[in-house]
Write a protein that holds these residues in place. Structure first.
Motif, PDB file in Angstrom:
ATOM      1  N   ALA A  36       0.823  -1.214   0.000  1.00 39.01           N
ATOM      2  CA  ALA A  36       0.000   0.000   0.000  1.00 39.01           C
ATOM      3  C   ALA A  36       0.863   1.273   0.000  1.00 39.01           C
ATOM      4  O   ALA A  36       0.311   2.382  -0.034  1.00 39.01           O
ATOM      5  CB  ALA A  36      -0.915   0.009   1.215  1.00 39.01           C
ATOM      6  N   ILE A  47     -10.342  -0.215  10.723  1.00 39.23           N
ATOM      7  CA  ILE A  47     -10.657  -0.033   9.301  1.00 39.23           C
ATOM      8  C   ILE A  47      -9.382   0.008   8.463  1.00 39.23           C
ATOM      9  O   ILE A  47      -9.380  -0.415   7.289  1.00 39.23           O
ATOM     10  CB  ILE A  47     -11.497   1.249   9.084  1.00 39.23           C
ATOM     11  CG1 ILE A  47     -12.182   1.235   7.717  1.00 39.23           C
ATOM     12  CG2 ILE A  47     -10.669   2.492   9.252  1.00 39.23           C
ATOM     13  CD1 ILE A  47     -13.234   0.186   7.562  1.00 39.23           C
ATOM     14  N   GLN A  48      -8.296   0.454   9.047  1.00 38.41           N
ATOM     15  CA  GLN A  48      -7.012   0.477   8.342  1.00 38.41           C
ATOM     16  C   GLN A  48      -6.528  -0.950   8.083  1.00 38.41           C
ATOM     17  O   GLN A  48      -6.084  -1.270   6.985  1.00 38.41           O
ATOM     18  CB  GLN A  48      -5.981   1.252   9.164  1.00 38.41           C
ATOM     19  CG  GLN A  48      -4.677   1.519   8.439  1.00 38.41           C
ATOM     20  CD  GLN A  48      -3.727   2.368   9.275  1.00 38.41           C
ATOM     21  OE1 GLN A  48      -4.121   2.921  10.309  1.00 38.41           O
ATOM     22  NE2 GLN A  48      -2.484   2.457   8.842  1.00 38.41           N
ATOM     23  N   GLN A  50      -8.484  -3.566   7.958  1.00 39.96           N
ATOM     24  CA  GLN A  50      -9.439  -4.099   6.986  1.00 39.96           C
ATOM     25  C   GLN A  50      -9.069  -3.678   5.562  1.00 39.96           C
ATOM     26  O   GLN A  50      -9.143  -4.490   4.620  1.00 39.96           O
ATOM     27  CB  GLN A  50     -10.841  -3.587   7.325  1.00 39.96           C
ATOM     28  CG  GLN A  50     -11.952  -4.083   6.404  1.00 39.96           C
ATOM     29  CD  GLN A  50     -12.423  -5.479   6.740  1.00 39.96           C
ATOM     30  OE1 GLN A  50     -12.746  -5.765   7.885  1.00 39.96           O
ATOM     31  NE2 GLN A  50     -12.452  -6.350   5.743  1.00 39.96           N
ATOM     32  N   CYS A  51      -8.672  -2.452   5.408  1.00 38.07           N
ATOM     33  CA  CYS A  51      -8.273  -1.930   4.094  1.00 38.07           C
ATOM     34  C   CYS A  51      -7.025  -2.649   3.571  1.00 38.07           C
ATOM     35  O   CYS A  51      -6.972  -3.017   2.389  1.00 38.07           O
ATOM     36  CB  CYS A  51      -8.017  -0.427   4.201  1.00 38.07           C
ATOM     37  SG  CYS A  51      -7.568   0.338   2.636  1.00 38.07           S
ATOM     38  N   TYR A  52      -6.051  -2.865   4.437  1.00 35.76           N
ATOM     39  CA  TYR A  52      -4.853  -3.614   4.028  1.00 35.76           C
ATOM     40  C   TYR A  52      -5.238  -5.003   3.520  1.00 35.76           C
ATOM     41  O   TYR A  52      -4.753  -5.471   2.490  1.00 35.76           O
ATOM     42  CB  TYR A  52      -3.882  -3.751   5.203  1.00 35.76           C
ATOM     43  CG  TYR A  52      -3.208  -2.479   5.634  1.00 35.76           C
ATOM     44  CD1 TYR A  52      -2.964  -1.442   4.744  1.00 35.76           C
ATOM     45  CD2 TYR A  52      -2.798  -2.306   6.960  1.00 35.76           C
ATOM     46  CE1 TYR A  52      -2.337  -0.277   5.145  1.00 35.76           C
ATOM     47  CE2 TYR A  52      -2.170  -1.144   7.372  1.00 35.76           C
ATOM     48  CZ  TYR A  52      -1.940  -0.134   6.460  1.00 35.76           C
ATOM     49  OH  TYR A  52      -1.320   1.028   6.869  1.00 35.76           O
ATOM     50  N   ASP A  54      -8.218  -6.133   2.432  1.00 35.05           N
ATOM     51  CA  ASP A  54      -9.098  -6.158   1.262  1.00 35.05           C
ATOM     52  C   ASP A  54      -8.409  -5.717  -0.023  1.00 35.05           C
ATOM     53  O   ASP A  54      -8.756  -6.212  -1.106  1.00 35.05           O
ATOM     54  CB  ASP A  54     -10.321  -5.255   1.513  1.00 35.05           C
ATOM     55  CG  ASP A  54     -11.256  -5.822   2.570  1.00 35.05           C
ATOM     56  OD1 ASP A  54     -11.127  -7.022   2.898  1.00 35.05           O
ATOM     57  OD2 ASP A  54     -12.110  -5.057   3.091  1.00 35.05           O
ATOM     58  N   HIS A  55      -7.454  -4.806   0.080  1.00 32.17           N
ATOM     59  CA  HIS A  55      -6.918  -4.190  -1.136  1.00 32.17           C
ATOM     60  C   HIS A  55      -5.425  -4.401  -1.380  1.00 32.17           C
ATOM     61  O   HIS A  55      -4.950  -4.134  -2.496  1.00 32.17           O
ATOM     62  CB  HIS A  55      -7.196  -2.675  -1.103  1.00 32.17           C
ATOM     63  CG  HIS A  55      -8.644  -2.342  -0.953  1.00 32.17           C
ATOM     64  ND1 HIS A  55      -9.585  -2.596  -1.934  1.00 32.17           N
ATOM     65  CD2 HIS A  55      -9.330  -1.796   0.087  1.00 32.17           C
ATOM     66  CE1 HIS A  55     -10.779  -2.210  -1.523  1.00 32.17           C
ATOM     67  NE2 HIS A  55     -10.654  -1.716  -0.295  1.00 32.17           N
ATOM     68  N   HIS A  56      -4.707  -4.885  -0.367  1.00 31.25           N
ATOM     69  CA  HIS A  56      -3.254  -4.965  -0.543  1.00 31.25           C
ATOM     70  C   HIS A  56      -2.669  -6.289  -0.053  1.00 31.25           C
ATOM     71  O   HIS A  56      -1.457  -6.387   0.141  1.00 31.25           O
ATOM     72  CB  HIS A  56      -2.573  -3.808   0.203  1.00 31.25           C
ATOM     73  CG  HIS A  56      -3.110  -2.460  -0.185  1.00 31.25           C
ATOM     74  ND1 HIS A  56      -2.821  -1.857  -1.390  1.00 31.25           N
ATOM     75  CD2 HIS A  56      -3.958  -1.615   0.468  1.00 31.25           C
ATOM     76  CE1 HIS A  56      -3.438  -0.686  -1.471  1.00 31.25           C
ATOM     77  NE2 HIS A  56      -4.136  -0.520  -0.346  1.00 31.25           N
ATOM     78  N   ASP A 106     -14.764   1.142  14.304  1.00 30.08           N
ATOM     79  CA  ASP A 106     -13.877   0.886  13.158  1.00 30.08           C
ATOM     80  C   ASP A 106     -12.857   1.994  12.914  1.00 30.08           C
ATOM     81  O   ASP A 106     -11.722   1.727  12.519  1.00 30.08           O
ATOM     82  CB  ASP A 106     -14.711   0.693  11.881  1.00 30.08           C
ATOM     83  CG  ASP A 106     -15.283  -0.717  11.782  1.00 30.08           C
ATOM     84  OD1 ASP A 106     -14.795  -1.604  12.506  1.00 30.08           O
ATOM     85  OD2 ASP A 106     -16.210  -0.924  10.984  1.00 30.08           O
ATOM     86  N   SER A 107     -13.273   3.232  13.122  1.00 36.91           N
ATOM     87  CA  SER A 107     -12.396   4.363  12.800  1.00 36.91           C
ATOM     88  C   SER A 107     -11.707   4.965  14.023  1.00 36.91           C
ATOM     89  O   SER A 107     -11.012   5.981  13.910  1.00 36.91           O
ATOM     90  CB  SER A 107     -13.196   5.447  12.069  1.00 36.91           C
ATOM     91  OG  SER A 107     -14.292   5.864  12.853  1.00 36.91           O
TER      92      SER A 107
END
Length: 209
Positions: A36, A47-48, A50-52, A54-56, A106-107
């Motif tokens: 990322a 959420i960070q 989760q983002c890692y 899902d996307h990276h 989450d945030s």
């Protein structure tokens, strides 16, 4: 309350398995953060992570351990929602529930939190990792679990015994309300007998005339 205790026990078992794989968790975060191009920012929220994932995340092992972290957080969040249904609580117990809700948002930024003794999760990190990158994310789950344990202990000591006493008193009062004093029956019997004698006496006088 029994359901809450049992659910927390199961979550703790899952967390112990996760804790044994903390090295894999940190490596997974490092791999995904590199993908990322986000290696300098501390891991600061659910959420960070989760983002890692899902996307990276392009590695099955990394995805599995990141999923494990997110799953435990979700289980704790669901349990937190149940706490308020056990008992209305007071300012202390409600404050503990609110603390869990904030931490599990989450945030929510958990960069500054640190799990202390008896937890050794931060000690397994290097000084730089603990201070600038992963100290907060490895501290989140043990702090929430400790807070929920504190809630259970407080409820059992201070609030639930009062509910038990009120229920016991209510049952006793209900039971007693169906038991009339012996004197009550004696009085009714005496009055009934007296009325019968008076009626018989009137009938006798009527027959006599």
């Amino acid at each position: 309350m029994d359901e809450v205790v049992e659910t927390l026990r199961k979550i703790e078992q899952n967390y112990k398995l996760f804790q044994q794989q903390q090295f894999s968790f940190i490596r997974a975060l490092e791999h995904t953060r590199e993908e990322a191009h986000d290696s300098f920012r501390p891991v600061s929220s659910i959420i960070q992570v989760q983002c890692y994932k899902d996307h990276h995340c392009y590695n099955a092992t990394d995805r599995r351990i990141l999923n494990m972290f997110i799953s435990i957080c979700n289980d704790l969040r669901n349990l937190c929602q149940k706490l308020g249904t056990v008992h209305p609580g007071d300012s202390v117990s409600n404050g503990l529930v609110e603390k869990c809700k904030v931490l599990l948002n989450d945030s929510n930024d958990f960069t500054a939190i640190r799990a202390t003794y008896p937890h050794g999760v931060v000690n397994y990190l290097s000084w730089e990792e603990a201070r600038n990158r992963y100290g907060g994310v490895v501290s989140l789950i043990p702090i929430v679990i400790d807070t929920m344990r504190e809630w259970i202990t407080y409820m059992k000591r201070h609030l639930l015994p009062k509910v038990s006493r009120v229920c016991a008193t209510s049952k006793k009062d209900t039971s007693n309300s169906h038991i009339l004093p012996a004197g009550h029956f004696a009085t009714e019997t005496s009055i009934s007998n007296k009325n019968t004698v008076q009626l018989q006496d009137r009938e006798f006088q009527k027959y006599k005339y």
